[in-house]
Design a protein around this motif. Structure first.
Motif, PDB file in Angstrom:
ATOM      1  N   LEU A  46      42.011  25.244  32.601  1.00 34.38           N
ATOM      2  CA  LEU A  46      42.105  24.640  34.155  1.00 34.38           C
ATOM      3  C   LEU A  46      42.734  25.537  35.051  1.00 34.38           C
ATOM      4  N   LEU A  47      43.781  26.133  34.669  1.00 35.10           N
ATOM      5  CA  LEU A  47      44.342  27.081  35.751  1.00 35.10           C
ATOM      6  C   LEU A  47      43.645  28.170  35.838  1.00 35.10           C
ATOM      7  N   ALA A  48      43.188  28.794  34.923  1.00 33.19           N
ATOM      8  CA  ALA A  48      42.293  30.063  35.014  1.00 33.19           C
ATOM      9  C   ALA A  48      41.108  29.716  35.605  1.00 33.19           C
ATOM     10  N   MET A  49      40.297  28.592  35.518  1.00 28.61           N
ATOM     11  CA  MET A  49      38.949  28.542  36.086  1.00 28.61           C
ATOM     12  C   MET A  49      39.401  28.224  37.555  1.00 28.61           C
ATOM     13  N   LEU A  50      40.147  27.517  38.082  1.00 22.20           N
ATOM     14  CA  LEU A  50      40.681  27.344  39.382  1.00 22.20           C
ATOM     15  C   LEU A  50      40.843  28.399  40.032  1.00 22.20           C
ATOM     16  N   ALA A  51      41.751  29.500  39.310  1.00 20.14           N
ATOM     17  CA  ALA A  51      42.250  30.813  39.781  1.00 20.14           C
ATOM     18  C   ALA A  51      41.042  31.498  40.207  1.00 20.14           C
ATOM     19  N   VAL A  52      40.007  31.364  39.335  1.00 17.01           N
ATOM     20  CA  VAL A  52      38.702  32.187  39.687  1.00 17.01           C
ATOM     21  C   VAL A  52      38.035  31.803  41.053  1.00 17.01           C
ATOM     22  N   GLY A  53      37.897  30.656  41.139  1.00 20.83           N
ATOM     23  CA  GLY A  53      37.275  29.938  42.444  1.00 20.83           C
ATOM     24  C   GLY A  53      38.158  30.582  43.595  1.00 20.83           C
ATOM     25  N   LEU A  54      39.661  30.292  43.646  1.00 15.22           N
ATOM     26  CA  LEU A  54      40.642  30.416  44.518  1.00 15.22           C
ATOM     27  C   LEU A  54      40.238  32.259  44.889  1.00 15.22           C
ATOM     28  N   TRP A  55      40.499  32.974  43.682  1.00 18.11           N
ATOM     29  CA  TRP A  55      40.498  34.277  43.971  1.00 18.11           C
ATOM     30  C   TRP A  55      39.014  34.760  44.620  1.00 18.11           C
ATOM     31  N   GLY A  56      37.733  34.227  44.418  1.00 16.27           N
ATOM     32  CA  GLY A  56      36.475  34.306  45.013  1.00 16.27           C
ATOM     33  C   GLY A  56      36.511  34.298  46.575  1.00 16.27           C
ATOM     34  N   ALA A  57      37.190  33.135  46.867  1.00 12.26           N
ATOM     35  CA  ALA A  57      37.528  32.963  48.055  1.00 12.26           C
ATOM     36  C   ALA A  57      38.448  33.716  48.743  1.00 12.26           C
ATOM     37  N   GLN A  58      39.233  34.245  48.156  1.00  9.01           N
ATOM     38  CA  GLN A  58      40.376  35.091  48.826  1.00  9.01           C
ATOM     39  C   GLN A  58      39.702  36.455  49.008  1.00  9.01           C
ATOM     40  N   LEU A  59      38.809  36.826  48.120  1.00  9.75           N
ATOM     41  CA  LEU A  59      38.057  38.325  48.251  1.00  9.75           C
ATOM     42  C   LEU A  59      36.995  38.168  49.136  1.00  9.75           C
ATOM     43  N   GLY A  60      36.482  36.850  49.393  1.00  8.27           N
ATOM     44  CA  GLY A  60      35.228  37.028  50.426  1.00  8.27           C
ATOM     45  C   GLY A  60      34.014  37.505  50.010  1.00  8.27           C
ATOM     46  N   GLY A  61      32.976  37.332  50.737  1.00  8.79           N
ATOM     47  CA  GLY A  61      31.903  38.047  50.626  1.00  8.79           C
ATOM     48  C   GLY A  61      31.101  37.673  49.254  1.00  8.79           C
ATOM     49  N   ARG A  62      30.501  38.631  48.620  1.00 12.47           N
ATOM     50  CA  ARG A  62      29.865  38.260  47.305  1.00 12.47           C
ATOM     51  C   ARG A  62      30.596  37.598  46.177  1.00 12.47           C
ATOM     52  N   ALA A  63      31.881  38.104  46.178  1.00  8.12           N
ATOM     53  CA  ALA A  63      32.834  37.534  45.230  1.00  8.12           C
ATOM     54  C   ALA A  63      32.754  36.136  45.270  1.00  8.12           C
TER      55      ALA A  63
END
Length: 194
Positions: A46-63
């Motif tokens: 749960l935490l890792a998968m939420l973190a992937v989405g949060l990190w994608g938002a944080q990195l922005g763009g295509r991420a």
């Protein structure tokens, strides 16, 4: 209804149908529901998968879309390896490392090139997928089980992405970093208890 309430409502909706499976004839449904439940009720997943989405938002763009799509794709590959009985050394350590590292990446809040962040996410997805595959109930349909954990994972990525984008609109970078620190600390706690 706020975003957190919606996420909790969806999670409850996914979990409650399992109560109806006490009657015979639901073998295929139990494969789908088992697959849906595995990422939602394992704190490490749960935490890792939420973190992937949060990190994608944080990195922005295509991420924003590349990291979640890559994770789900490689996770399915790892799930296939697990279902086939092929060993992958250090799976549990890799899963715990994903929680720690993704939490720290959120805390660090630096732009990391997409190639490097993708490589990291893919490696973690392989471990998560392998665990899903090896933990499939014996009477479950492999296809429905895989569909279930892929859908649940994508939903968690989407929830993390939505939360991350919402935080950005409210200058919530500090909150995102604090959440990352919390995820990383939980991962460290998991590592210590291994």
């Amino acid at each position: 209804m706020n975003l957190t309430q919606k996420i909790l409502l969806i999670a409850a909706g996914l979990a409650l149908p399992g109560l109806a499976l006490a009657h015979p004839g639901h073998e295929h449904a139990s494969g789908l529901l088992s697959g849906l439940a595995h990422p939602l009720f394992g704190l490490d997943h749960l935490l890792a998968m939420l973190a992937v989405g949060l990190w994608g938002a944080q990195l922005g763009g295509r991420a924003r879309w590349a990291l979640p799509v890559l994770f789900v794709g490689v996770m399915l590959l790892g799930g296939g390896l697990g279902l086939a009985g092929l060993a992958l050394p250090g799976v549990e350590h890799g899963i715990v490392a994903s929680v720690v590292v993704l939490g720290l990446a959120l805390l660090w809040a630096r732009r990391i090139p997409l190639a490097y962040s993708s490589l990291l996410v893919a490696a973690f997805a392989l471990f998560h997928g392998h665990a899903h595959g090896t933990e499939m109930p014996g009477d479950a349909s492999a296809g429905l089980y895989a569909l279930g954990f892929a859908v649940a994972t994508a939903a968690l990525h989407l929830a993390g992405l939505r939360i991350g984008l919402w935080l950005q609109r409210r200058d919530g970078m500090l909150v995102s970093r604090v959440v990352g620190a919390g995820i990383g600390l939980v991962g460290l706690g998991m590592a210590v208890s291994m």
